[in-house]
Design a protein around this motif. Sequence first.
Motif, mmCIF file in Angstrom:
data_model
loop_
_atom_site.group_PDB
_atom_site.id
_atom_site.type_symbol
_atom_site.label_atom_id
_atom_site.label_comp_id
_atom_site.label_asym_id
_atom_site.label_seq_id
_atom_site.Cartn_x
_atom_site.Cartn_y
_atom_site.Cartn_z
ATOM 1 N N ASP B 157 0.841 -1.203 0.000
ATOM 2 C CA ASP B 157 0.000 0.000 0.000
ATOM 3 C C ASP B 157 0.872 1.246 0.000
ATOM 4 O O ASP B 157 1.771 1.373 0.824
ATOM 5 C CB ASP B 157 -0.888 0.015 1.254
ATOM 6 N N GLN B 158 0.577 2.157 -0.941
ATOM 7 C CA GLN B 158 1.290 3.435 -0.950
ATOM 8 C C GLN B 158 0.396 4.477 -0.300
ATOM 9 O O GLN B 158 -0.615 4.887 -0.877
ATOM 10 C CB GLN B 158 1.607 3.858 -2.390
ATOM 11 N N THR B 159 0.766 4.929 0.889
ATOM 12 C CA THR B 159 -0.119 5.853 1.598
ATOM 13 C C THR B 159 -0.104 7.246 0.979
ATOM 14 O O THR B 159 -1.073 7.980 1.096
ATOM 15 C CB THR B 159 0.270 5.948 3.083
ATOM 16 N N ASN B 160 1.003 7.580 0.276
ATOM 17 C CA ASN B 160 1.063 8.945 -0.269
ATOM 18 C C ASN B 160 0.054 9.177 -1.386
ATOM 19 O O ASN B 160 -0.517 10.254 -1.502
ATOM 20 C CB ASN B 160 2.485 9.295 -0.732
ATOM 21 N N ASN B 161 -0.212 8.153 -2.203
ATOM 22 C CA ASN B 161 -1.194 8.357 -3.282
ATOM 23 C C ASN B 161 -2.399 7.417 -3.157
ATOM 24 O O ASN B 161 -3.199 7.319 -4.062
ATOM 25 C CB ASN B 161 -0.518 8.193 -4.645
ATOM 26 N N HIS B 162 -2.480 6.727 -2.021
ATOM 27 C CA HIS B 162 -3.617 5.828 -1.754
ATOM 28 C C HIS B 162 -3.815 4.820 -2.888
ATOM 29 O O HIS B 162 -4.925 4.547 -3.310
ATOM 30 C CB HIS B 162 -4.900 6.629 -1.514
ATOM 31 N N GLN B 163 -2.725 4.302 -3.374
ATOM 32 C CA GLN B 163 -2.779 3.332 -4.462
ATOM 33 C C GLN B 163 -1.959 2.105 -4.063
ATOM 34 O O GLN B 163 -0.995 2.222 -3.309
ATOM 35 C CB GLN B 163 -2.161 3.931 -5.732
ATOM 36 N N PRO B 164 -2.332 0.959 -4.596
ATOM 37 C CA PRO B 164 -1.469 -0.202 -4.342
ATOM 38 C C PRO B 164 -0.250 -0.172 -5.257
ATOM 39 O O PRO B 164 -0.301 0.421 -6.340
ATOM 40 C CB PRO B 164 -2.375 -1.383 -4.699
ATOM 41 N N GLU B 165 0.807 -0.789 -4.808
ATOM 42 C CA GLU B 165 1.994 -0.867 -5.650
ATOM 43 C C GLU B 165 2.428 -2.327 -5.716
ATOM 44 O O GLU B 165 2.289 -3.048 -4.739
ATOM 45 C CB GLU B 165 3.103 -0.022 -5.042
ATOM 46 N N PHE B 166 2.935 -2.714 -6.853
ATOM 47 C CA PHE B 166 3.304 -4.120 -7.034
ATOM 48 C C PHE B 166 4.799 -4.200 -7.298
ATOM 49 O O PHE B 166 5.266 -3.716 -8.328
ATOM 50 C CB PHE B 166 2.496 -4.724 -8.186
ATOM 51 N N ASP B 167 5.511 -4.770 -6.348
ATOM 52 C CA ASP B 167 6.972 -4.853 -6.448
ATOM 53 C C ASP B 167 7.396 -6.289 -6.722
ATOM 54 O O ASP B 167 6.732 -7.230 -6.296
ATOM 55 C CB ASP B 167 7.616 -4.470 -5.107
ATOM 56 N N VAL B 168 8.505 -6.404 -7.397
ATOM 57 C CA VAL B 168 9.103 -7.736 -7.559
ATOM 58 C C VAL B 168 10.483 -7.673 -6.927
ATOM 59 O O VAL B 168 11.281 -6.800 -7.255
ATOM 60 C CB VAL B 168 9.219 -8.124 -9.047
ATOM 61 N N LYS B 169 10.720 -8.576 -5.998
ATOM 62 C CA LYS B 169 12.010 -8.563 -5.307
ATOM 63 C C LYS B 169 12.699 -9.914 -5.489
ATOM 64 O O LYS B 169 12.094 -10.956 -5.281
ATOM 65 C CB LYS B 169 11.765 -8.291 -3.822
ATOM 66 N N GLU B 170 13.974 -9.824 -5.889
ATOM 67 C CA GLU B 170 14.753 -11.073 -6.010
ATOM 68 C C GLU B 170 15.506 -11.301 -4.713
ATOM 69 O O GLU B 170 16.104 -10.368 -4.178
ATOM 70 C CB GLU B 170 15.749 -10.962 -7.162
ATOM 71 N N TRP B 171 15.463 -12.520 -4.202
ATOM 72 C CA TRP B 171 16.165 -12.830 -2.945
ATOM 73 C C TRP B 171 17.465 -13.555 -3.231
ATOM 74 O O TRP B 171 17.555 -14.314 -4.169
ATOM 75 C CB TRP B 171 15.284 -13.716 -2.060
#
Lengths: 618, 171
Positions: B157-171
């Motif tokens: 959740d991005q509180t600054n623009n009230h939008q969801p964000e979708f991240d991809v993280k490599e471990w």
Amino acid sequence: MRRALQILLLAIPLAAAGTVIAAAKQPQQVRDLHYGEVLFHFYQRDYFTAITHLMAAQEQELLRHHHTEANLLLGGLQLSYGLLDEADRHFSTLLTPDSDPELYGRVSYYLTRISHQRGFHDKAFSTLQKIGKSDDKAMQAEVAVLGANIRMALGQNKEAADSLEVVKAPEGWEEYLRINRGIALLRAGEIEKGRAVLDNLGTARSDSDEMKALRDRANLGLGYELLRAGDPEKAREFLNRVRLRGPFMQAALLGAGWADAELGNYENALTPWLTLIQLASFDPPVQEAHLAVPYALTKLGDQQRAIYYYDHAIRYYDSEEAELAHAISSVESGALLSMLGQIDTGDSGGWLRSNSTLEEVPAGRYLIDVLSGHDFQEELKNYRDLGFLQNVLDDWLENTEIYYDMVDARRQAYAQRAPLVRQRLLEADAETLGSRWHQLQVRLQEQTTRGDPLGLASSSEKQQWEKLDSVQARLRALPAEPRFRDMLDRATWLRGILYWQIQSDYRARLWGARKQLDTLKQAVDEAASRQQRLAGQLETARAGFDGYDARINALRERIRKLLPQIQTARNSSSNRIQRLARQELESRNQRLVSYRNQARYALARAYDQLAGNPEARP
Amino acid sequence: MKNWLRTICSSLLLVPLLVAAETQPTGLQDEVQNLKKQVLELNRDLFLLEEELLFPSNTQVSVFVSMDVGEFFQLDSVTVQIDGKEVANYLYTQQEIDALVRGGVQRIHIGNLRNGEHELVAFFTGKGPHGRDYRRGATTVITKGLGPKYVELKIVDQTNNHQPEFDVKEW
């Protein structure tokens, strides 16, 4: 750490068991993906999968950031899954009174609760002492009630009542504490005090259904207690308080009738009893009311109506007995277990889970008491859990059969490819590469010592240099004419330019050559290492295939060894379930037979009385 | 009849209210406990063998889904494609979403990939802010090396623009 424990406090088996303590809503910060995956299954109450994945991740050392929490979570999962002894051992090594006191207390609470449920009251009493005082008032109340029940189970009724008196109950808990205290006092022989507590509870105002039912229960219990003690007038007062739309309505109506009858007021007694026999129910109060109605009519001297109702009662008992006989044969033929198997949802179970509805079970309406009893429910959980384990192992037995084929396929692929790979290894011999690199290094060292710039000329520069040499030689061989001399001078000049270009760039060229040689060294080393690894793998691959075969064999052997044990345990469990159900049905049948015999005897007597009193004949 | 009265009285009064009636400990319960323990250990060993055989660490790639808060996005389904081929398409139950919101992480895919670069595309479908239908994609190039590869698809959740964000993280 502290925060992690706080989250865990809420997360451990409370999610499955707590009536007051809600499961954690605060998200857990996950730093190892595999720990998060365990939580994913745990939050869905799939304890079997959660434990398996947690143990596998621990084995693979994938939980480095959650090492401590994972260990605690494993204990909590074991507790939820019914591995009490294992959880106990696990927590004993992890937790001491010096650990986080709230976590220690909560774990001790669950160990106590499950020990008590399993009937280990001494053990439960011992772990009860470890719980300590929680900041959470609801938890305090829950612990107090649990402690009182354990003390009552150990016969310490007075201590149980005293322990409940000192607890300050939060909202929603006061009634539970009071009813348990009332029960403890009655059991301790402090009848007046116990009655006062239950009386007080019986008049308490409440809006919730749960509290209203609790109030009904207190009034009903107290009413029957007073009936037993020979105080029907007072008993009627308490029985009148029970709601007519509540779960205790039938027992209250029956008791109210008996209270009136005890007072000699049979006319009044008929009102609740007639209400009862109009209900389409086969519950014990209704069964008894069928006998009580003609009994009251006989007492009132109305023999004709008494005969009618005795006759009606006998028909009612006959029909009910036929139903019961059918139910008993259903249980004996295994239909009950078959139905229980059908409604099994296939989840992995655990002792803190509740069983699903049993409405469809044959003879279910007769088995309400036994089905809802703790003993039966625990046995049913065992039966289902064992069924789940059986399915898991059956699936594995089938799957591992395919693993042999997989390993065989790899073995064949190895047999086909290995010679080719060996050939390639020979062709691209890393040792040759290494010696060639070494030759290059020697040459560079010689070049550095010699310091001849031409040694580092590029191939095109070397071609140009050689061409100029050749041109000069040919020009020198020509007659000494001025035009040839000019050309020779020009070639000499060009040669000088070329030499100057190479020489001015010499240091950079030398540095570049060294750098390239270093880079080459890494590549040559890596190739050598890879080749060595590959050669090693080629040698060990065959042993690896055999190792897989041995592992699969050993695991299949373990499955084969466990399956009959599970089947035997499941058979014992099913036998016990059937025995419990049969016992209940037979006891109902015996009661019914007894009622019918009494009805027949009373009917005969009523006919006799009627025969001796011609005026009463119709 | 009086006997029945006594039965009712004892059943109503003597059974503790909150904790169910006591039961006698049976050998069967201990046996069930022991069997559960043995099956769990066996299941772990089989699980490890299966993973080793089907997804050797040198080629193994796992894709996980996690969710942070989830106020601006109500997840319905996730689709994962690797190198243009769909490898997972998962429709979530409410229970699974609750588990994700509380910090659980779902392994949505486990498979095998050769060493090198691969394109991973994930599509998230659900309800976005103000209950509107929402479908978003996230693309990344993952590099598969020697060991197992873990990829996390994060819904944040991005509180600054009230939008969801979708991240991809490599471990």
